[in-house]
Design a protein around this motif. Structure first.
Motif, PDB file in Angstrom:
ATOM      1  N   GLN A   5       1.030  -0.938   0.126  1.00 30.34           N
ATOM      2  CA  GLN A   5      -0.053  -0.105   0.065  1.00 30.34           C
ATOM      3  C   GLN A   5       0.846   1.211   0.112  1.00 30.34           C
ATOM      4  N   TYR A   6       0.669   2.241  -0.860  1.00 34.03           N
ATOM      5  CA  TYR A   6       1.386   3.382  -1.163  1.00 34.03           C
ATOM      6  C   TYR A   6       1.024   4.288  -0.021  1.00 34.03           C
ATOM      7  N   SER A   7       1.942   5.180   0.362  1.00 31.26           N
ATOM      8  CA  SER A   7       1.631   6.190   1.202  1.00 31.26           C
ATOM      9  C   SER A   7       0.744   7.391   0.579  1.00 31.26           C
ATOM     10  N   ASP A   8       0.021   8.067   1.368  1.00 35.98           N
ATOM     11  CA  ASP A   8      -0.679   9.117   0.497  1.00 35.98           C
ATOM     12  C   ASP A   8       0.044  10.309  -0.032  1.00 35.98           C
ATOM     13  N   ASP A   9       1.382  10.587   0.414  1.00 31.73           N
ATOM     14  CA  ASP A   9       2.276  11.406   0.111  1.00 31.73           C
ATOM     15  C   ASP A   9       2.588  11.125  -1.555  1.00 31.73           C
ATOM     16  N   PRO A  10       2.713  12.083  -2.220  1.00 33.61           N
ATOM     17  CA  PRO A  10       2.781  12.226  -3.757  1.00 33.61           C
ATOM     18  C   PRO A  10       4.346  11.518  -3.831  1.00 33.61           C
ATOM     19  N   PRO A  11       4.787  10.890  -4.854  1.00 37.74           N
ATOM     20  CA  PRO A  11       6.241  10.203  -5.159  1.00 37.74           C
ATOM     21  C   PRO A  11       6.934  11.328  -5.512  1.00 37.74           C
ATOM     22  N   ASN A  16      17.802  13.480 -14.391  1.00 39.00           N
ATOM     23  CA  ASN A  16      18.669  14.264 -15.302  1.00 39.00           C
ATOM     24  C   ASN A  16      18.699  13.600 -16.634  1.00 39.00           C
ATOM     25  N   GLU A  17      19.992  13.999 -17.245  1.00 39.62           N
ATOM     26  CA  GLU A  17      20.014  13.530 -18.731  1.00 39.62           C
ATOM     27  C   GLU A  17      20.255  12.049 -18.926  1.00 39.62           C
ATOM     28  N   PHE A  18      20.565  11.184 -17.694  1.00 42.12           N
ATOM     29  CA  PHE A  18      20.864  10.319 -17.876  1.00 42.12           C
ATOM     30  C   PHE A  18      19.795   9.061 -17.219  1.00 42.12           C
ATOM     31  N   ALA A  19      19.228   9.668 -16.188  1.00 44.11           N
ATOM     32  CA  ALA A  19      18.099   8.942 -15.428  1.00 44.11           C
ATOM     33  C   ALA A  19      16.936   9.471 -14.932  1.00 44.11           C
ATOM     34  N   ASP A  20      15.783   8.932 -14.670  1.00 46.04           N
ATOM     35  CA  ASP A  20      14.596   9.524 -14.428  1.00 46.04           C
ATOM     36  C   ASP A  20      13.874   8.438 -13.407  1.00 46.04           C
ATOM     37  N   ILE A  21      13.886   8.713 -12.197  1.00 47.05           N
ATOM     38  CA  ILE A  21      13.391   7.882 -11.032  1.00 47.05           C
ATOM     39  C   ILE A  21      12.180   8.460 -10.012  1.00 47.05           C
ATOM     40  N   ARG A  22      11.527   7.702  -9.710  1.00 47.34           N
ATOM     41  CA  ARG A  22      10.503   8.005  -8.561  1.00 47.34           C
ATOM     42  C   ARG A  22      10.744   7.257  -7.294  1.00 47.34           C
ATOM     43  N   VAL A  23      10.668   7.913  -6.218  1.00 47.55           N
ATOM     44  CA  VAL A  23      10.622   7.327  -4.797  1.00 47.55           C
ATOM     45  C   VAL A  23       9.498   7.657  -4.006  1.00 47.55           C
ATOM     46  N   ARG A  24       8.946   6.503  -3.557  1.00 48.71           N
ATOM     47  CA  ARG A  24       7.963   7.029  -2.416  1.00 48.71           C
ATOM     48  C   ARG A  24       7.748   5.576  -1.192  1.00 48.71           C
ATOM     49  N   LYS A  25       7.072   6.090  -0.262  1.00 45.71           N
ATOM     50  CA  LYS A  25       7.091   5.117   0.792  1.00 45.71           C
ATOM     51  C   LYS A  25       6.033   4.136   0.597  1.00 45.71           C
ATOM     52  N   ARG A  29       3.553  -5.813   4.482  1.00 45.94           N
ATOM     53  CA  ARG A  29       3.179  -6.875   5.740  1.00 45.94           C
ATOM     54  C   ARG A  29       4.517  -6.788   6.631  1.00 45.94           C
ATOM     55  N   ASN A  30       5.758  -6.450   6.026  1.00 45.74           N
ATOM     56  CA  ASN A  30       6.891  -6.535   6.740  1.00 45.74           C
ATOM     57  C   ASN A  30       7.436  -5.301   7.246  1.00 45.74           C
ATOM     58  N   GLY A  31       6.735  -4.178   7.199  1.00 51.98           N
ATOM     59  CA  GLY A  31       7.033  -2.904   7.685  1.00 51.98           C
ATOM     60  C   GLY A  31       7.196  -1.954   6.458  1.00 51.98           C
ATOM     61  N   GLU A  32       7.671  -0.606   6.696  1.00 52.22           N
ATOM     62  CA  GLU A  32       7.787   0.216   5.756  1.00 52.22           C
ATOM     63  C   GLU A  32       8.884  -0.033   4.782  1.00 52.22           C
ATOM     64  N   ARG A  33       8.783   0.599   3.658  1.00 56.54           N
ATOM     65  CA  ARG A  33       9.867   0.412   2.803  1.00 56.54           C
ATOM     66  C   ARG A  33       9.877   1.751   1.844  1.00 56.54           C
ATOM     67  N   LEU A  34      11.197   1.856   1.092  1.00 57.60           N
ATOM     68  CA  LEU A  34      11.237   2.888   0.134  1.00 57.60           C
ATOM     69  C   LEU A  34      11.330   2.257  -1.292  1.00 57.60           C
ATOM     70  N   GLU A  35      10.409   2.472  -1.892  1.00 59.12           N
ATOM     71  CA  GLU A  35      10.391   2.063  -3.468  1.00 59.12           C
ATOM     72  C   GLU A  35      10.937   3.085  -4.198  1.00 59.12           C
ATOM     73  N   ILE A  36      12.039   2.638  -5.106  1.00 61.68           N
ATOM     74  CA  ILE A  36      12.703   3.315  -6.224  1.00 61.68           C
ATOM     75  C   ILE A  36      12.523   2.623  -7.516  1.00 61.68           C
ATOM     76  N   HIS A  37      11.810   3.627  -8.265  1.00 61.97           N
ATOM     77  CA  HIS A  37      11.168   2.909  -9.567  1.00 61.97           C
ATOM     78  C   HIS A  37      11.857   3.823 -10.784  1.00 61.97           C
ATOM     79  N   ALA A  38      12.814   3.135 -11.607  1.00 62.31           N
ATOM     80  CA  ALA A  38      13.281   3.741 -12.601  1.00 62.31           C
ATOM     81  C   ALA A  38      12.488   3.344 -13.749  1.00 62.31           C
ATOM     82  N   HIS A  39      11.290   4.132 -14.164  1.00 67.52           N
ATOM     83  CA  HIS A  39      10.244   3.517 -15.201  1.00 67.52           C
ATOM     84  C   HIS A  39      10.653   3.113 -16.493  1.00 67.52           C
ATOM     85  N   ARG A  40      11.766   4.171 -16.875  1.00 69.98           N
ATOM     86  CA  ARG A  40      12.007   3.991 -18.219  1.00 69.98           C
ATOM     87  C   ARG A  40      12.749   2.683 -18.667  1.00 69.98           C
ATOM     88  N   ARG A  41      13.717   2.343 -17.627  1.00 73.86           N
ATOM     89  CA  ARG A  41      14.079   1.176 -17.859  1.00 73.86           C
ATOM     90  C   ARG A  41      13.124  -0.077 -17.156  1.00 73.86           C
TER      91      ARG A  41
END
Length: 78
Positions: A5-11, A16-25, A29-41
């Motif tokens: 389940q994603y947090s209510d906070d926006p990602p 930059n010219e080499f990468a584009d990522i989104r992070v969100r909490k 079931r095992n607690g909070e995690r930080l999701e890092i998503h490189a959607h282009r790749r």
């Protein structure tokens, strides 16, 4: 609770010219995690607090090694 389940906070998007990522909490079931998503790749990873902290223990050379492994060696490395 659903599988992830994603947090209510926006990602947060960081780009930059080499990468584009989104992070969100993400709540799992095992607690909070930080999701890092490189959607282009199409890559995604969930990291817990200990895994994130371990990133702070690394040197810039460690990250340079990650990049060499994924995009190839620099001419200066030969």
């Amino acid at each position: 609770m659903p599988e992830n389940q994603y947090s209510d906070d926006p990602p947060i998007q960081i780009s930059n010219e080499f990468a584009d990522i989104r992070v969100r909490k993400v709540y799992t079931r095992n607690g909070e995690r930080l999701e890092i998503h490189a959607h282009r790749r199409g890559y995604r990873i969930l990291l817990d607090a200990v895994e994130l902290e371990s990133l702070t223990w690394q040197t810039p050379e460690t990250f340079s090694g990650f990049l060499r492994a994924s995009v190839g060696r620099d001419v200066d490395d030969e």
